[in-house]
Design a protein around this motif. Sequence first.
Motif, PDB file in Angstrom:
ATOM      1  N   MET A 269      14.164 -18.306 -10.737  1.00 17.80           N
ATOM      2  CA  MET A 269      13.264 -18.230  -9.576  1.00 17.80           C
ATOM      3  C   MET A 269      12.167 -19.298  -9.653  1.00 17.80           C
ATOM      4  O   MET A 269      11.882 -19.976  -8.665  1.00 17.80           O
ATOM      5  N   ARG A 270      11.602 -19.412 -10.854  1.00 15.04           N
ATOM      6  CA  ARG A 270      10.423 -20.276 -11.010  1.00 15.04           C
ATOM      7  C   ARG A 270      10.647 -21.699 -10.506  1.00 15.04           C
ATOM      8  O   ARG A 270       9.858 -22.244  -9.737  1.00 15.04           O
ATOM      9  N   GLU A 271      11.764 -22.294 -10.934  1.00 14.59           N
ATOM     10  CA  GLU A 271      12.028 -23.685 -10.562  1.00 14.59           C
ATOM     11  C   GLU A 271      12.327 -23.818  -9.062  1.00 14.59           C
ATOM     12  O   GLU A 271      11.958 -24.812  -8.435  1.00 14.59           O
ATOM     13  N   VAL A 272      12.980 -22.809  -8.513  1.00 15.70           N
ATOM     14  CA  VAL A 272      13.241 -22.798  -7.068  1.00 15.70           C
ATOM     15  C   VAL A 272      11.925 -22.915  -6.308  1.00 15.70           C
ATOM     16  O   VAL A 272      11.761 -23.745  -5.402  1.00 15.70           O
ATOM     17  N   LEU A 273      10.966 -22.087  -6.713  1.00 17.63           N
ATOM     18  CA  LEU A 273       9.692 -22.045  -5.995  1.00 17.63           C
ATOM     19  C   LEU A 273       8.844 -23.278  -6.288  1.00 17.63           C
ATOM     20  O   LEU A 273       8.118 -23.767  -5.425  1.00 17.63           O
ATOM     21  N   ARG A 274       8.969 -23.786  -7.508  1.00 18.43           N
ATOM     22  CA  ARG A 274       8.216 -25.004  -7.845  1.00 18.43           C
ATOM     23  C   ARG A 274       8.661 -26.152  -6.944  1.00 18.43           C
ATOM     24  O   ARG A 274       7.863 -26.916  -6.431  1.00 18.43           O
ATOM     25  N   ARG A 275       9.964 -26.231  -6.729  1.00 25.30           N
ATOM     26  CA  ARG A 275      10.487 -27.322  -5.889  1.00 25.30           C
ATOM     27  C   ARG A 275      10.124 -27.118  -4.418  1.00 25.30           C
ATOM     28  O   ARG A 275       9.886 -28.086  -3.699  1.00 25.30           O
ATOM     29  N   LEU A 276      10.117 -25.876  -3.977  1.00 27.33           N
ATOM     30  CA  LEU A 276       9.701 -25.590  -2.609  1.00 27.33           C
ATOM     31  C   LEU A 276       8.254 -26.052  -2.417  1.00 27.33           C
ATOM     32  O   LEU A 276       7.891 -26.691  -1.431  1.00 27.33           O
ATOM     33  N   ASN A 277       7.451 -25.730  -3.418  1.00 29.80           N
ATOM     34  CA  ASN A 277       6.049 -26.123  -3.415  1.00 29.80           C
ATOM     35  C   ASN A 277       5.915 -27.650  -3.414  1.00 29.80           C
ATOM     36  O   ASN A 277       5.056 -28.210  -2.738  1.00 29.80           O
ATOM     37  N   LEU A 278       6.804 -28.330  -4.155  1.00 30.04           N
ATOM     38  CA  LEU A 278       6.778 -29.799  -4.180  1.00 30.04           C
ATOM     39  C   LEU A 278       7.093 -30.372  -2.801  1.00 30.04           C
ATOM     40  O   LEU A 278       6.469 -31.351  -2.381  1.00 30.04           O
ATOM     41  N   SER A 279       8.040 -29.757  -2.113  1.00 32.55           N
ATOM     42  CA  SER A 279       8.345 -30.219  -0.757  1.00 32.55           C
ATOM     43  C   SER A 279       7.118 -30.087   0.145  1.00 32.55           C
ATOM     44  O   SER A 279       6.799 -30.997   0.915  1.00 32.55           O
ATOM     45  N   ALA A 280       6.437 -28.944   0.028  1.00 27.96           N
ATOM     46  CA  ALA A 280       5.229 -28.735   0.831  1.00 27.96           C
ATOM     47  C   ALA A 280       4.165 -29.763   0.445  1.00 27.96           C
ATOM     48  O   ALA A 280       3.528 -30.390   1.295  1.00 27.96           O
ATOM     49  N   LYS A 281       4.022 -29.962  -0.856  1.00 24.17           N
ATOM     50  CA  LYS A 281       3.008 -30.907  -1.344  1.00 24.17           C
ATOM     51  C   LYS A 281       3.301 -32.317  -0.831  1.00 24.17           C
ATOM     52  O   LYS A 281       2.392 -33.040  -0.403  1.00 24.17           O
ATOM     53  N   HIS A 282       4.556 -32.697  -0.850  1.00 24.55           N
ATOM     54  CA  HIS A 282       4.955 -34.014  -0.380  1.00 24.55           C
ATOM     55  C   HIS A 282       4.568 -34.213   1.091  1.00 24.55           C
ATOM     56  O   HIS A 282       3.985 -35.223   1.469  1.00 24.55           O
ATOM     57  N   LEU A 283       4.883 -33.204   1.903  1.00 23.26           N
ATOM     58  CA  LEU A 283       4.553 -33.289   3.322  1.00 23.26           C
ATOM     59  C   LEU A 283       3.036 -33.330   3.534  1.00 23.26           C
ATOM     60  O   LEU A 283       2.535 -34.051   4.403  1.00 23.26           O
ATOM     61  N   ILE A 284       2.325 -32.571   2.718  1.00 18.68           N
ATOM     62  CA  ILE A 284       0.858 -32.564   2.843  1.00 18.68           C
ATOM     63  C   ILE A 284       0.285 -33.938   2.497  1.00 18.68           C
ATOM     64  O   ILE A 284      -0.617 -34.444   3.176  1.00 18.68           O
ATOM     65  N   LEU A 285       0.831 -34.566   1.458  1.00 17.87           N
ATOM     66  CA  LEU A 285       0.346 -35.893   1.075  1.00 17.87           C
ATOM     67  C   LEU A 285       0.606 -36.918   2.177  1.00 17.87           C
ATOM     68  O   LEU A 285      -0.261 -37.736   2.499  1.00 17.87           O
ATOM     69  N   LEU A 286       1.784 -36.863   2.775  1.00 17.90           N
ATOM     70  CA  LEU A 286       2.087 -37.758   3.896  1.00 17.90           C
ATOM     71  C   LEU A 286       1.084 -37.548   5.024  1.00 17.90           C
ATOM     72  O   LEU A 286       0.525 -38.495   5.580  1.00 17.90           O
ATOM     73  N   ASP A 287       0.878 -36.268   5.347  1.00 22.93           N
ATOM     74  CA  ASP A 287      -0.016 -35.924   6.446  1.00 22.93           C
ATOM     75  C   ASP A 287      -1.443 -36.407   6.167  1.00 22.93           C
ATOM     76  O   ASP A 287      -2.092 -37.007   7.018  1.00 22.93           O
ATOM     77  N   LYS A 288      -1.915 -36.156   4.961  1.00 15.88           N
ATOM     78  CA  LYS A 288      -3.281 -36.550   4.605  1.00 15.88           C
ATOM     79  C   LYS A 288      -3.456 -38.054   4.719  1.00 15.88           C
ATOM     80  O   LYS A 288      -4.434 -38.536   5.275  1.00 15.88           O
ATOM     81  N   PHE A 289      -2.495 -38.776   4.159  1.00 17.88           N
ATOM     82  CA  PHE A 289      -2.611 -40.224   4.153  1.00 17.88           C
ATOM     83  C   PHE A 289      -2.640 -40.762   5.573  1.00 17.88           C
ATOM     84  O   PHE A 289      -3.483 -41.577   5.936  1.00 17.88           O
ATOM     85  N   LEU A 290      -1.731 -40.279   6.401  1.00 15.47           N
ATOM     86  CA  LEU A 290      -1.658 -40.774   7.770  1.00 15.47           C
ATOM     87  C   LEU A 290      -2.879 -40.389   8.588  1.00 15.47           C
ATOM     88  O   LEU A 290      -3.397 -41.190   9.363  1.00 15.47           O
ATOM     89  N   ALA A 291      -3.342 -39.152   8.388  1.00 16.57           N
ATOM     90  CA  ALA A 291      -4.518 -38.709   9.143  1.00 16.57           C
ATOM     91  C   ALA A 291      -5.729 -39.574   8.785  1.00 16.57           C
ATOM     92  O   ALA A 291      -6.608 -39.813   9.604  1.00 16.57           O
ATOM     93  N   GLU A 292      -5.750 -40.069   7.564  1.00 19.26           N
ATOM     94  CA  GLU A 292      -6.869 -40.880   7.104  1.00 19.26           C
ATOM     95  C   GLU A 292      -6.746 -42.330   7.569  1.00 19.26           C
ATOM     96  O   GLU A 292      -7.717 -42.946   7.985  1.00 19.26           O
ATOM     97  N   LYS A 293      -5.518 -42.844   7.530  1.00 21.15           N
ATOM     98  CA  LYS A 293      -5.348 -44.294   7.711  1.00 21.15           C
ATOM     99  C   LYS A 293      -4.859 -44.700   9.087  1.00 21.15           C
ATOM    100  O   LYS A 293      -4.854 -45.877   9.411  1.00 21.15           O
ATOM    101  N   ASP A 294      -4.362 -43.753   9.874  1.00 20.67           N
ATOM    102  CA  ASP A 294      -3.769 -44.160  11.135  1.00 20.67           C
ATOM    103  C   ASP A 294      -4.410 -43.416  12.305  1.00 20.67           C
ATOM    104  O   ASP A 294      -4.305 -42.194  12.409  1.00 20.67           O
TER     105      ASP A 294
END
Length: 377
Positions: free
Chosen positions: A1-26
């Motif tokens: 279970m742990r790794e499944v959820l860690r990766r799900l969290n990574l997907s969310a984190k990845h999208l958040i980083l994209l969003d943050k960067f774009l909201a700041e720079k574009d």
Amino acid sequence: MREVLRRLNLSAKHLILLDKFLAEKDNEYRRIEEKLERMGEDYIDFCRELYFGGVKTRGNPPLGSRQMILSDIFQYIITSRGYYLAARDANYKRKFVKIVMYLVNQWLIMDCFGPRESSNLRKELMSTLKERIGEDNFFEARDNYHISRFEETLEYDDDLIPKPPNPQPPNSSILDTYDSLFPKIRGGPIEILVYLYLLQRRLGFVVSLLTQQRLISGDRVITPPDILLLRSKGEVIGLEIGRGKEKQSADFSLVTGIPTFSVDLVEKQPFRCDGCGRWIIYCDRVIELYSENGVPENHKHVIYCKDCPYFNEGTCPNIICYTHLTNRYGETRKARYHFRCLEPKKRKEILSNLSENPEILVAYYPLVEGLEKFPEE
Ligand SMILES: [Zn+2]
Ligand SMILES: [Zn+2]
Ligand SMILES: [Zn+2]
């Protein structure tokens, strides 16, 4: 279970980083974000479909149903992403079945703090969730009604187990509040087990609608069955998992012309032990056999533990004993128990007669009832 959820969290984190960067720079990106925010509650309602504290309660503000959301996300992981492993080849499909069976077992165990013996752990879990999610998100809009239901549930010391087998369960708002903390208990694992069964038989191509419980056509909305089977020559069959949804199935069939019927696991699995009140999880041996060899020949849904390599003189923790006893509520009835939960004397007695009555100690395959004779193609 742990790794499944860690990766799900990574997907969310990845999208958040994209969003943050774009909201700041574009600027163009950010302006759209501002438009969304100006939509206020309408936009928030959309977002509430992804996490929403509380549970829908009659007569009170219609709060989102957290247990459905958690369950959908968990089922999405299995049927929409993890599933690609099964699609690779037969060997990977076996691995997929095994992994999902273990996840289902963990899912069942999530609901094992209901018995009063675990009330301290249950309270600790509830407090941890409230604290770590943060009250603002845990109780959407800090709704008072739900805060007081939560406090009531937190104070409850006795069994949080419904009827049956609990003859005196707490008020349903307490049971509902507790349920709302978990991905849909019982119903969720059953849906996944039926899905696994269908993947292993050639009854038709399996279309999971588990996370698509509304379908839209223009201004029409219908509730589809949980699964569609696509068969040869354009034949389509709808399967609704669990009983009591005949009206919904009839409506769907009437509108689409697709025949729909209800299915369930053999003998209404999974079982709650009448002794300890915990769910009885699937035995390792069954998981091995089911993932390696698929649905057993003759659709025989039990193995006799006597012949199991993990039997170990009856010490295997997942042996099921169906017997007539006085249960944890003082009621005498025939029910399923963990063999480990019986009194030593009773265990000895059963073990000494085991060669004559091997059927008294068994482990179940999560097979589906009603589809044994359905023609494969
Ligand atoms: Zn359904
Ligand atoms: Zn037990
Ligand atoms: Zn076993």
